[in-house]
Design an enzyme around this catalytic site. Structure first.
Site, PDB file in Angstrom:
ATOM      1  N   HIS A  88       0.821  -1.210   0.000  1.00  0.00           N
ATOM      2  CA  HIS A  88       0.000   0.000   0.000  1.00  0.00           C
ATOM      3  C   HIS A  88       0.855   1.261   0.000  1.00  0.00           C
ATOM      4  O   HIS A  88       0.602   2.202  -0.761  1.00  0.00           O
ATOM      5  CB  HIS A  88      -0.920   0.003   1.230  1.00  0.00           C
ATOM      6  CG  HIS A  88      -1.664   1.282   1.409  1.00  0.00           C
ATOM      7  ND1 HIS A  88      -1.231   2.282   2.260  1.00  0.00           N
ATOM      8  CD2 HIS A  88      -2.781   1.771   0.794  1.00  0.00           C
ATOM      9  CE1 HIS A  88      -2.065   3.302   2.188  1.00  0.00           C
ATOM     10  NE2 HIS A  88      -3.011   3.023   1.316  1.00  0.00           N
ATOM     11  N   CYS A 129      34.525   3.671 -26.048  1.00  0.00           N
ATOM     12  CA  CYS A 129      33.912   3.811 -24.732  1.00  0.00           C
ATOM     13  C   CYS A 129      34.802   4.692 -23.877  1.00  0.00           C
ATOM     14  O   CYS A 129      35.985   4.387 -23.710  1.00  0.00           O
ATOM     15  CB  CYS A 129      33.758   2.442 -24.061  1.00  0.00           C
ATOM     16  SG  CYS A 129      32.786   1.260 -24.986  1.00  0.00           S
TER      17      CYS A 129
END
Length: 799
Positions: free
Chosen positions: A415, A748
């Protein structure tokens, strides 16, 4: 006599005003989707007309409206008083005799000769709409048996239209109280008290990524998930490969499932919790074939409704049958704009107090308020951070004051998690010790911006927020912007950024964080001498009969998560590149790693894969990749070999891969890349091009080895530069030779985002792609675009 009852097989989505969103959806699925194999418990609805007739029979409409007129809509200080009065007003009048008779007759027709247990659920005529779910605002009652008991439960459902939380929810959403009615669904109970139950989302609930089905489950009744009292099992299923009939379960997380909710055998209450036996805590609530079946049902439901859905399921422990018991539209991510991302980042470090599941990606700071009950709302000021054991729908009005929520218990579908997403605030749930470690009034910072684990820090830390709108962003025409990524937890969120895939996925992060164990310590577990390490490994792998499978599962799930996030774009997985000193730090690693004076250029990368000290572990890496590609269907995964010193070594590694099933002969789509980071790779690039399918330049290692600099040494670090002419000559040579061979070559590194002129150089040389760390991607794209625009014509690019 006016009919107040409709059987589920008599209603569909067009009947929301008659039976409410929940019941209309059940009828729709029963009528339209049962033929597709989806099982739903049968039942009937006491219609909204039944509710209106009840109010009219006792002239309650005016009295209820007068109560609502008295509501303080500024501070809601009299919300409890007004809500209690409204509920007492409804409960002080019995349902009309004709209404009772119709409900009892329908119940008897449903149950047959003997009374059966049913679920009695509220279904408001304004609920389960795309913009407002009303989930948990009204009451439901489980395991109700006998006609009189059903009547009492229906009456209580009518009163629950005026729970404090429901009144406040309607006020927040702009609904007129007098125009919302309650219908009540009476549905056969699934004996999940002896089985399991849970919740599904047909998107990833944190990021809103649409190609994932998120399933959570617990033993016993599903109320424990909603209430957040325990941590459930979680499963992620990838929709595209599910449709291809592949093993589409990309993640399985075992929750503690400490308690099981069952039915009471006496009249004191309808349900209660028992401690879950240890063997069941260590067992998943669903088998793989059940996860797949449930996911397929979710896909059918989503396709039918043509929108993301929030679905409840239950498994009958007596018959073994699975059922869908509810389905409603997802109301958080489905309402958000596409191609926009808000990014949160801490700007300073702090002392970590506790951690748990991160809900959302935001950060908040403020005063901690330890709260034990929703009745303590007078102590809460707007902007406080609520710290509590767990929450339920009764907490909704108080939670709306909070800037963040921290709980001891609960998972991603609890909840507190659902409300946090709906309110757009961060939550850290399932901490275990939050109320013990955090003091009342303590200034704290709640961060959900660091991955799937949320952290609570002492003090009010500095943090920043950046808004990104990619709708009008210029993208490169020729040079592909790719991502460097290691953390699977961030993959779904990062997939929304402009990119052409993943140019470098570091396997080390998964091994270090997901697995934590040296792979050879799993291979030779029985021979381990370090008893402390052995005990820790046993603790981490206790649910695995075969220790090596732990490695394969953890690594394959990490790779698959990233592959799914960027599917069908390429994801290039660099196989392990730990140095010996780094490997030694893994659990059990010291027994398997030699000591080296300079690990940076020692026993690392390709040289490990065929060496007797590591090749049995490399076999596990290959099996994990093979599982991802062949079983799970992620053919977008490519593999890359790091730190390969010689041509012969490259061939030997490929032979080793083939020995373990990673063969281009049997899988033509498999591509094997080489990390170009050693001068020998550049010098013999034409020869390497005969062996590998693509290249990616590792600029850090290539720079250090070209200049003879240990990049870990602070003394000579000022000489380290990708801009050095010698390094640029090596880069230019590599790019040109790859282009001449017709093979893709990327780079990279950080430099192209930090230095626009370096990006310009790479683009001019004809680099195919550049891979960036996430925090450098947007700046890197800008640099590439500017570099491309500076070229006199596209013809200058080597494509």
């Amino acid at each position: 006599m006016q009919p107040f009852i409709k059987k589920f097989n008599q209603v569909n989505l067009a009947d929301i005003t008659a039976v409410g969103g929940k019941n209309a959806s059940l009828g729709e699925m029963l009528n339209q989707l049962s033929s597709k194999g989806i099982r739903l418990p049968d039942g009937f609805a006491a219609t909204a007309s039944c509710f209106w007739n009840f109010l009219e029979s006792y002239n309650l409409t005016t009295a209820l409206q007068q109560l609502m007129d008295r509501l303080d809509r500024n501070n809601y200080v009299n919300l409890k008083e007004i809500g209690k009065a409204a509920r007492e007003l409804i409960l002080s009048h019995e349902l009309p005799p004709a209404t009772q008779a119709q409900i009892i007759n329908a119940y008897r027709e449903l149950s047959g000769t003997e009374d059966i247990a049913v679920a009695v659920r509220s279904s408001a005529t304004a609920e389960d709409l795309p913009e407002a779910s009303f989930a948990g605002q009204h009451d439901s009652f489980l395991h109700i048996e006998g006609g009189e008991a059903v009547i009492r439960a229906v009456h209580k459902c009518f009163a629950s239209l005026y729970t404090d939380r429901a009144i406040k929810y309607r006020e927040d959403k702009g609904f007129d109280h007098s125009k919302v009615a309650i219908s009540v669904g009476i549905q056969k109970m699934v004996r999940s008290d002896r089985g399991s139950a849970g919740v599904c989302f047909t998107l990833e609930p944190e990021s809103g990524f649409r190609d994932i089905i998120h399933i959570s489950g617990v033993w016993g009744l599903g109320e424990n998930i909603v209430q957040g009292t325990i941590n459930p099992d979680e499963f992620l299923v990838f929709k595209p490969t599910l449709a291809q009939n592949k093993n589409a379960i990309i993640q399985k997380r075992l929750g503690d499932k400490a308690q099981t909710m069952i039915y009471a055998t006496d009249s004191s209450s309808t349900t209660y919790n028992i401690d879950t036996p240890l063997n069941k805590r260590e067992q998943f609530v669903l088998a793989d074939h059940e996860i797949k079946q449930l996911a397929e049902w979710c896909l059918i439901i989503e396709e039918h409704y043509k929108k993301p859905m929030d679905i409840e399921w239950a498994k009958d422990g007596i018959t073994g049958e699975m059922f869908i018991i509810q389905a409603r539209p997802e109301t958080v991510h489905s309402q958000k704009k596409l191609n926009t991302v808000t990014e949160y980042a801490l700007q300073e470090k702090g002392e970590k107090i506790t951690s748990g599941n991160a809900i959302g990606f935001k950060i908040a700071s403020g005063r901690a308020r330890i709260v034990h009950s929703p009745n303590e709302d007078s102590q809460i000021e707007k902007g406080d951070i609520i710290v509590t054991d767990t929450t339920s729908p009764d907490w909704d009005p108080i939670l709306k004051k909070a800037s963040a929520i921290v709980t001891n218990k609960g998972g991603r579908t609890s909840h507190a998690s659902i409300i946090a997403r709906e309110l757009g605030i961060p939550a850290v749930v399932g901490c275990g010790n939050a109320t013990e470690e955090i003091n009342n009034d303590m200034p704290i910072t709640v961060s959900c911006a660091e991955g799937k684990t949320g952290n609570v820090y002492r003090g009010l830390l500095k943090w920043k927020v950046e808004e990104h709108d990619f709708n009008n962003m210029y993208l490169p025409r020729h040079t592909k912007p790719l991502l460097i990524i290691g953390e699977p937890e961030k993959a779904f969120q990062l997939s929304f950024y402009p990119n052409e895939g993943v140019g470098l996925m570091r396997l080390e992060f998964i091994v270090n964080h997901y697995m934590q164990i040296h792979p050879m310590a799993l291979v030779k577990f029985d021979e381990l001498k370090d008893q402390a390490a052995k005990h820790k490994i046993e603790e981490l792998t206790h649910s695995y009969k075969h220790k090596q499978q732990y490695f394969i599962d953890k690594v394959s799930q990490g790779i698959a998560t990233i592959a799914a996030a960027f599917y069908p774009k390429d994801v290039i997985v660099r196989l392990s590149d730990f140095k010996t000193n780094e490997y030694a730090n893994l659990i059990g690693g010291k027994e398997f790693e030699p000591k080296e004076e300079n690990p940076m250029i020692g026993f690392r990368g390709a040289s490990r894969y065929y060496h007797p000290l590591y090749k049995d572990a490399f076999k596990l890496e290959c099996k994990a990749v093979l599982k991802v590609r062949n079983e799970m269907g992620f053919t977008n995964v490519k593999v890359m070999i790091p730190f390969c010193r010689t041509l012969q070594e490259g061939k030997r590694v490929i032979e080793e891969m083939e020995r373990h099933g990673l063969s281009r002969d049997y899988s033509p789509s498999l591509e094997i890349y080489l990390m170009v980071e050693i001068p020998s790779n550049v010098i013999l690039l034409n020869e390497f091009a005969q062996v590998f399918d693509g290249f990616s330049i590792g600029s850090n290692d290539l720079t250090q080895l070209t200049l003879g600099i240990d990049r870990d040494s602070a003394i000579v670090s000022q000489l380290f530069s990708e801009q050095d002419q010698a390094v640029k000559t090596m880069l230019s040579m590599a790019i040109h030779r790859a282009n001449e061979a017709g093979i893709k070559i990327g780079l990279c590194g950080q430099a192209p985002s930090d230095m626009p002129d370096f990006a310009q150089f790479l683009v001019e040389q004809g680099i195919t792609s550049i891979s960036f760390n996430p925090d450098a991607l947007l700046k890197g794209i800008q640099n590439i675009v500017e570099a491309e625009n500076k070229l006199k014509s596209p013809a200058n690019l080597s494509l």
